[in-house]
Design an enzyme around this catalytic site. Structure first.
Site, PDB file in Angstrom:
ATOM      1  N   ARG A 154       0.836  -1.221   0.000  1.00  0.00           N
ATOM      2  CA  ARG A 154       0.000   0.000   0.000  1.00  0.00           C
ATOM      3  C   ARG A 154       0.864   1.262   0.000  1.00  0.00           C
ATOM      4  O   ARG A 154       0.547   2.249   0.669  1.00  0.00           O
ATOM      5  CB  ARG A 154      -0.931   0.022   1.219  1.00  0.00           C
ATOM      6  CG  ARG A 154      -1.923  -1.120   1.305  1.00  0.00           C
ATOM      7  CD  ARG A 154      -2.923  -1.065   0.167  1.00  0.00           C
ATOM      8  NE  ARG A 154      -4.013  -2.002   0.349  1.00  0.00           N
ATOM      9  CZ  ARG A 154      -4.063  -3.226  -0.150  1.00  0.00           C
ATOM     10  NH1 ARG A 154      -3.049  -3.684  -0.873  1.00  0.00           N
ATOM     11  NH2 ARG A 154      -5.125  -3.989   0.042  1.00  0.00           N
ATOM     12  N   SER A 222     -10.940  -1.168   3.152  1.00  0.00           N
ATOM     13  CA  SER A 222     -10.199  -1.402   4.406  1.00  0.00           C
ATOM     14  C   SER A 222      -9.792  -0.054   4.976  1.00  0.00           C
ATOM     15  O   SER A 222      -9.119   0.725   4.289  1.00  0.00           O
ATOM     16  CB  SER A 222      -8.917  -2.185   4.143  1.00  0.00           C
ATOM     17  OG  SER A 222      -9.191  -3.470   3.680  1.00  0.00           O
ATOM     18  N   GLU A 318      -5.227   3.363   6.343  1.00  0.00           N
ATOM     19  CA  GLU A 318      -4.876   3.277   4.921  1.00  0.00           C
ATOM     20  C   GLU A 318      -5.522   4.425   4.163  1.00  0.00           C
ATOM     21  O   GLU A 318      -4.962   4.982   3.222  1.00  0.00           O
ATOM     22  CB  GLU A 318      -5.374   1.940   4.348  1.00  0.00           C
ATOM     23  CG  GLU A 318      -5.109   1.789   2.865  1.00  0.00           C
ATOM     24  CD  GLU A 318      -5.949   0.708   2.214  1.00  0.00           C
ATOM     25  OE1 GLU A 318      -6.939   1.057   1.560  1.00  0.00           O
ATOM     26  OE2 GLU A 318      -5.610  -0.484   2.345  1.00  0.00           O
TER      27      GLU A 318
HETATM   28  P1  FAD Z   1      -8.851   8.511  -4.718  1.00  0.00           P
HETATM   29  O1  FAD Z   1      -9.454   8.140  -3.411  1.00  0.00           O
HETATM   30  O2  FAD Z   1      -9.587   9.528  -5.539  1.00  0.00           O
HETATM   31  O3  FAD Z   1      -7.366   8.952  -4.496  1.00  0.00           O
HETATM   32  C1  FAD Z   1      -6.505   8.156  -3.701  1.00  0.00           C
HETATM   33  C2  FAD Z   1      -5.163   8.888  -3.516  1.00  0.00           C
HETATM   34  O4  FAD Z   1      -4.480   8.952  -4.763  1.00  0.00           O
HETATM   35  C3  FAD Z   1      -5.350  10.332  -3.068  1.00  0.00           C
HETATM   36  O5  FAD Z   1      -4.343  10.636  -2.164  1.00  0.00           O
HETATM   37  C4  FAD Z   1      -5.208  11.144  -4.354  1.00  0.00           C
HETATM   38  O6  FAD Z   1      -4.689  12.440  -4.110  1.00  0.00           O
HETATM   39  C5  FAD Z   1      -4.246  10.305  -5.155  1.00  0.00           C
HETATM   40  N1  FAD Z   1      -4.491  10.365  -6.610  1.00  0.00           N
HETATM   41  C6  FAD Z   1      -5.621  10.022  -7.244  1.00  0.00           C
HETATM   42  N2  FAD Z   1      -5.458  10.148  -8.576  1.00  0.00           N
HETATM   43  C7  FAD Z   1      -4.193  10.599  -8.774  1.00  0.00           C
HETATM   44  C8  FAD Z   1      -3.426  10.916  -9.929  1.00  0.00           C
HETATM   45  N3  FAD Z   1      -3.918  10.804 -11.166  1.00  0.00           N
HETATM   46  N4  FAD Z   1      -2.146  11.336  -9.743  1.00  0.00           N
HETATM   47  C9  FAD Z   1      -1.605  11.436  -8.493  1.00  0.00           C
HETATM   48  N5  FAD Z   1      -2.290  11.158  -7.378  1.00  0.00           N
HETATM   49  C10 FAD Z   1      -3.567  10.733  -7.515  1.00  0.00           C
HETATM   50  N6  FAD Z   1      -7.604  -0.973  -2.399  1.00  0.00           N
HETATM   51  C11 FAD Z   1      -6.781  -2.028  -2.583  1.00  0.00           C
HETATM   52  O7  FAD Z   1      -5.575  -1.865  -2.742  1.00  0.00           O
HETATM   53  N7  FAD Z   1      -7.273  -3.307  -2.589  1.00  0.00           N
HETATM   54  C12 FAD Z   1      -8.577  -3.584  -2.424  1.00  0.00           C
HETATM   55  O8  FAD Z   1      -8.971  -4.747  -2.425  1.00  0.00           O
HETATM   56  C13 FAD Z   1      -9.479  -2.481  -2.245  1.00  0.00           C
HETATM   57  N8  FAD Z   1     -10.798  -2.697  -2.053  1.00  0.00           N
HETATM   58  C14 FAD Z   1     -11.627  -1.647  -1.836  1.00  0.00           C
HETATM   59  C15 FAD Z   1     -12.995  -1.905  -1.659  1.00  0.00           C
HETATM   60  C16 FAD Z   1     -13.885  -0.870  -1.460  1.00  0.00           C
HETATM   61  C17 FAD Z   1     -15.353  -1.175  -1.247  1.00  0.00           C
HETATM   62  C18 FAD Z   1     -13.410   0.475  -1.465  1.00  0.00           C
HETATM   63  C19 FAD Z   1     -14.375   1.623  -1.289  1.00  0.00           C
HETATM   64  C20 FAD Z   1     -12.061   0.744  -1.647  1.00  0.00           C
HETATM   65  C21 FAD Z   1     -11.150  -0.316  -1.827  1.00  0.00           C
HETATM   66  N9  FAD Z   1      -9.773  -0.103  -2.002  1.00  0.00           N
HETATM   67  C22 FAD Z   1      -8.937  -1.170  -2.230  1.00  0.00           C
HETATM   68  C23 FAD Z   1      -9.215   1.263  -1.992  1.00  0.00           C
HETATM   69  C24 FAD Z   1      -9.344   2.003  -3.358  1.00  0.00           C
HETATM   70  O9  FAD Z   1     -10.203   1.308  -4.212  1.00  0.00           O
HETATM   71  C25 FAD Z   1      -7.985   2.158  -4.043  1.00  0.00           C
HETATM   72  O10 FAD Z   1      -7.082   2.856  -3.210  1.00  0.00           O
HETATM   73  C26 FAD Z   1      -8.104   2.919  -5.376  1.00  0.00           C
HETATM   74  O11 FAD Z   1      -6.888   2.853  -6.081  1.00  0.00           O
HETATM   75  C27 FAD Z   1      -8.514   4.374  -5.181  1.00  0.00           C
HETATM   76  O12 FAD Z   1      -8.828   4.931  -6.431  1.00  0.00           O
HETATM   77  P2  FAD Z   1      -9.583   6.331  -6.496  1.00  0.00           P
HETATM   78  O13 FAD Z   1      -9.548   6.803  -7.923  1.00  0.00           O
HETATM   79  O14 FAD Z   1     -10.927   6.226  -5.909  1.00  0.00           O
HETATM   80  O15 FAD Z   1      -8.614   7.191  -5.601  1.00  0.00           O
HETATM   81  N1  EPU Z   2     -10.979 -11.378   9.727  1.00  0.00           N
HETATM   82  C1  EPU Z   2     -11.712 -11.611  10.876  1.00  0.00           C
HETATM   83  N2  EPU Z   2     -12.753 -10.756  11.152  1.00  0.00           N
HETATM   84  C2  EPU Z   2     -13.084  -9.728  10.328  1.00  0.00           C
HETATM   85  C3  EPU Z   2     -12.312  -9.490   9.170  1.00  0.00           C
HETATM   86  C4  EPU Z   2     -11.265 -10.351   8.895  1.00  0.00           C
HETATM   87  O1  EPU Z   2     -11.440 -12.533  11.641  1.00  0.00           O
HETATM   88  O2  EPU Z   2     -14.042  -9.010  10.644  1.00  0.00           O
HETATM   89  C5  EPU Z   2      -9.893 -12.332   9.419  1.00  0.00           C
HETATM   90  C6  EPU Z   2     -10.293 -13.219   8.214  1.00  0.00           C
HETATM   91  O3  EPU Z   2     -10.999 -14.357   8.629  1.00  0.00           O
HETATM   92  C7  EPU Z   2      -8.948 -13.557   7.623  1.00  0.00           C
HETATM   93  C8  EPU Z   2      -8.108 -12.304   7.904  1.00  0.00           C
HETATM   94  O4  EPU Z   2      -8.759 -11.608   8.963  1.00  0.00           O
HETATM   95  O5  EPU Z   2      -8.375 -14.649   8.288  1.00  0.00           O
HETATM   96  C9  EPU Z   2      -7.932 -11.404   6.695  1.00  0.00           C
HETATM   97  O6  EPU Z   2      -9.208 -10.977   6.206  1.00  0.00           O
HETATM   98  P1  EPU Z   2      -9.500 -10.796   4.632  1.00  0.00           P
HETATM   99  O7  EPU Z   2      -9.033 -11.968   3.874  1.00  0.00           O
HETATM  100  O8  EPU Z   2     -10.916 -10.383   4.484  1.00  0.00           O
HETATM  101  O9  EPU Z   2      -8.539  -9.630   4.177  1.00  0.00           O
HETATM  102  P2  EPU Z   2      -8.083  -8.290   4.872  1.00  0.00           P
HETATM  103  O10 EPU Z   2      -6.696  -8.466   5.395  1.00  0.00           O
HETATM  104  O11 EPU Z   2      -9.103  -7.809   5.832  1.00  0.00           O
HETATM  105  C10 EPU Z   2      -6.929  -7.369   2.728  1.00  0.00           C
HETATM  106  C11 EPU Z   2      -6.844  -6.034   2.043  1.00  0.00           C
HETATM  107  C12 EPU Z   2      -8.060  -5.846   1.162  1.00  0.00           C
HETATM  108  C13 EPU Z   2      -8.081  -6.958   0.117  1.00  0.00           C
HETATM  109  C14 EPU Z   2      -8.138  -8.310   0.837  1.00  0.00           C
HETATM  110  C15 EPU Z   2      -8.041  -9.492  -0.110  1.00  0.00           C
HETATM  111  C16 EPU Z   2      -5.558  -4.509   3.428  1.00  0.00           C
HETATM  112  C17 EPU Z   2      -5.595  -3.375   4.382  1.00  0.00           C
HETATM  113  N3  EPU Z   2      -6.749  -4.964   3.011  1.00  0.00           N
HETATM  114  O12 EPU Z   2      -8.043  -7.315   3.605  1.00  0.00           O
HETATM  115  O13 EPU Z   2      -7.943  -4.594   0.499  1.00  0.00           O
HETATM  116  O14 EPU Z   2      -9.191  -6.821  -0.739  1.00  0.00           O
HETATM  117  O15 EPU Z   2      -7.036  -8.417   1.763  1.00  0.00           O
HETATM  118  O16 EPU Z   2      -6.755  -9.613  -0.593  1.00  0.00           O
HETATM  119  O17 EPU Z   2      -4.475  -4.955   3.044  1.00  0.00           O
HETATM  120  C18 EPU Z   2      -8.473  -2.275   0.725  1.00  0.00           C
HETATM  121  O18 EPU Z   2      -7.251  -2.066   0.696  1.00  0.00           O
HETATM  122  O19 EPU Z   2      -9.317  -1.346   0.808  1.00  0.00           O
HETATM  123  C19 EPU Z   2      -8.954  -3.651   0.664  1.00  0.00           C
HETATM  124  C20 EPU Z   2     -10.251  -3.971   0.735  1.00  0.00           C
END
Ligand code: FAD
Ligand code: EPU
Length: 339
Positions: A154, A222, A318
């Site tokens: 991240r 997250s 994050e």
């Molecule tokens: P924004 O929130 O608009 O911006 C994020 C940051 O990047 C800000 O600091 C902004 O200033 C900067 N930025 C944006 N665009 C640019 C640009 N063109 N140039 C320079 N800086 C820029 N993340 C994961 O890694 N894994 C996941 O599994 C994951 N799951 C998610 C699930 C949900 C339901 C949600 C709501 C979010 C999740 N995220 C996850 C976080 C998010 O999706 C990512 O961080 C994504 O890349 C953000 O994109 P955005 O365009 O919405 O960014």
């Molecule tokens: N867990 C619990 N209770 C909960 C949530 C999780 O016990 O309420 C346990 C799960 O059972 C599992 C472990 O925690 O053993 C990890 O949970 P999960 O697999 O759901 O993944 P996570 O670590 O919570 C991360 C990323 C996600 C990404 C998933 C899948 C971070 C901060 N988050 O979540 O990214 O989608 O793994 O790879 O690294 C995001 O960055 O916004 C995001 C959603």
């Protein structure tokens, strides 16, 4: 003119900014004065505006995907404003698999390298050939290769040295022609047919079962990073909490599951005004409405204190938090970075 930010970030707090500018091409960028404070924005899925923002929000809305076939791989050049999940779907339909583990991650392609998006055993870093950006100081376009982007968990150079100095304009992805599915994430190992489409569908199904859809239940994914702790601290924690999920990070450190810590501390369902720790995934905070930035701040601090007291572990958010002057960090002691 003041603009509402509620529909511009997925946590949907009801705040405003002084100005909003939408960038549709490089000329639009060159016209920007970038007066402080400004905030770069994609789809706002990793950003929360805690209060009214006193400057300009610069929203990236550039479009375009260009595919070049090379001998071993495809080079995909994607404009920053393209939607990430649409790109994953488009490439799969074009028979260019590789990104399926990263399906359904919200947001733009331009924001994806900023925090090196990752899920289900894959990070975007492993596909990045180069990131092109507009250098605000020199008003020129520059490029970094993957190594120069300094990707980590991240993390990237865009959160450090190039923060507020670079606007990502185009991401170059190199997708190998020889597909190799990544099944390292536990639940994916149960798949019977190992095809890109099967992984894509399984990832979507898994995500939908845990992660709330921001369009119906505002959230920012997250909220905290999974802490990275040294092996000695891990052993001490495991002697008290034998079920604590942990994953090797490198020879000396492990990553532990922040969601498990919050869940195990009994915080699922904990509320501050309309903000709640999600019942299906404790690492996600949801906004049910009628909430203010200070409610979220109180929630973050409460979770950090409880986790520190119970496990001795510091949780770092994050999500990027923006107050009236710019980014701030709520890491145990409130710190504002200043303009
Ligand atoms: P924004 O929130 O608009 O911006 C994020 C940051 O990047 C800000 O600091 C902004 O200033 C900067 N930025 C944006 N665009 C640019 C640009 N063109 N140039 C320079 N800086 C820029 N993340 C994961 O890694 N894994 C996941 O599994 C994951 N799951 C998610 C699930 C949900 C339901 C949600 C709501 C979010 C999740 N995220 C996850 C976080 C998010 O999706 C990512 O961080 C994504 O890349 C953000 O994109 P955005 O365009 O919405 O960014
Ligand atoms: N867990 C619990 N209770 C909960 C949530 C999780 O016990 O309420 C346990 C799960 O059972 C599992 C472990 O925690 O053993 C990890 O949970 P999960 O697999 O759901 O993944 P996570 O670590 O919570 C991360 C990323 C996600 C990404 C998933 C899948 C971070 C901060 N988050 O979540 O990214 O989608 O793994 O790879 O690294 C995001 O960055 O916004 C995001 C959603």
């Amino acid at each position: 003119m003041a603009q509402s930010l509620q529909s511009l970030h997925t946590f949907a707090l009801n705040n405003q900014c002084q100005h909003l500018v939408e960038i549709k091409n490089i000329e639009d960028l060159k016209k920007q004065p970038f007066l402080s404070p400004f905030c770069l924005l994609g789809e706002g899925s990793n950003t929360v505006f805690l209060s009214d923002f006193s400057g300009t929000v610069i929203k990236m809305a550039t479009q375009g995907i260009n595919i070049t076939q090379r001998s071993e791989d495809y080079l995909i050049a994607v404009a920053a404003g393209e939607n990430w999940h649409q790109l994953v779907c488009y490439l799969l339909d074009e028979n260019i698999p590789g990104l399926e583990n990263l399906a359904l991650i919200p947001g733009t392609v331009g924001a994806a390298p900023v925090q090196n998006i990752g899920a289900y055993g894959v990070e975007i870093a492993s596909f990045i050939e180069a990131v092109e950006y507009y250098d605000i100081a020199s008003k020129t376009i520059k490029q970094l290769n993957a190594q120069q982007c300094q990707f980590g968990y991240r993390d990237s150079i865009f959160k450090h040295r190039l923060k507020n100095k670079a606007v990502i304009t185009c991401v170059y992805l190199a997708i190998p022609k020889k597909w190799q599915g990544v099944l390292s994430y536990g639940p994916l190992q149960q798949l019977k047919a190992i095809t890109p489409r099967a992984i894509f569908e399984h990832v979507i199904q898994t995500r939908q079962s845990k992660l709330p859809d921001p369009s119906t239940l505002p959230n920012a994914g997250s909220f905290f990073k999974n802490p990275i702790i040294d092996n000695t601290t891990l052993q001490q924690l495991l002697s008290r909490f034998k079920d604590l999920p942990h994953y090797k990070y490198n020879e000396t450190h492990h990553k532990i599951a922040a969601g498990w810590l919050i869940d195990n501390a009994g915080l699922k369902g904990y509320k501050v005004a309309g903000i709640e720790v999600h019942q299906q995934q404790a690492l996600v905070l949801i906004n049910k409405g009628n909430s203010l930035g200070r409610d979220l701040t109180a929630m973050i601090k409460h979770i950090q204190i409880v986790i520190m007291q119970r496990f001795g572990v510091a949780l770092e958010h994050e999500v990027r938090l923006i107050d009236s002057h710019g980014e701030c960090h709520l890491n145990m002691e409130y710190q504002h970075e200043g303009p």
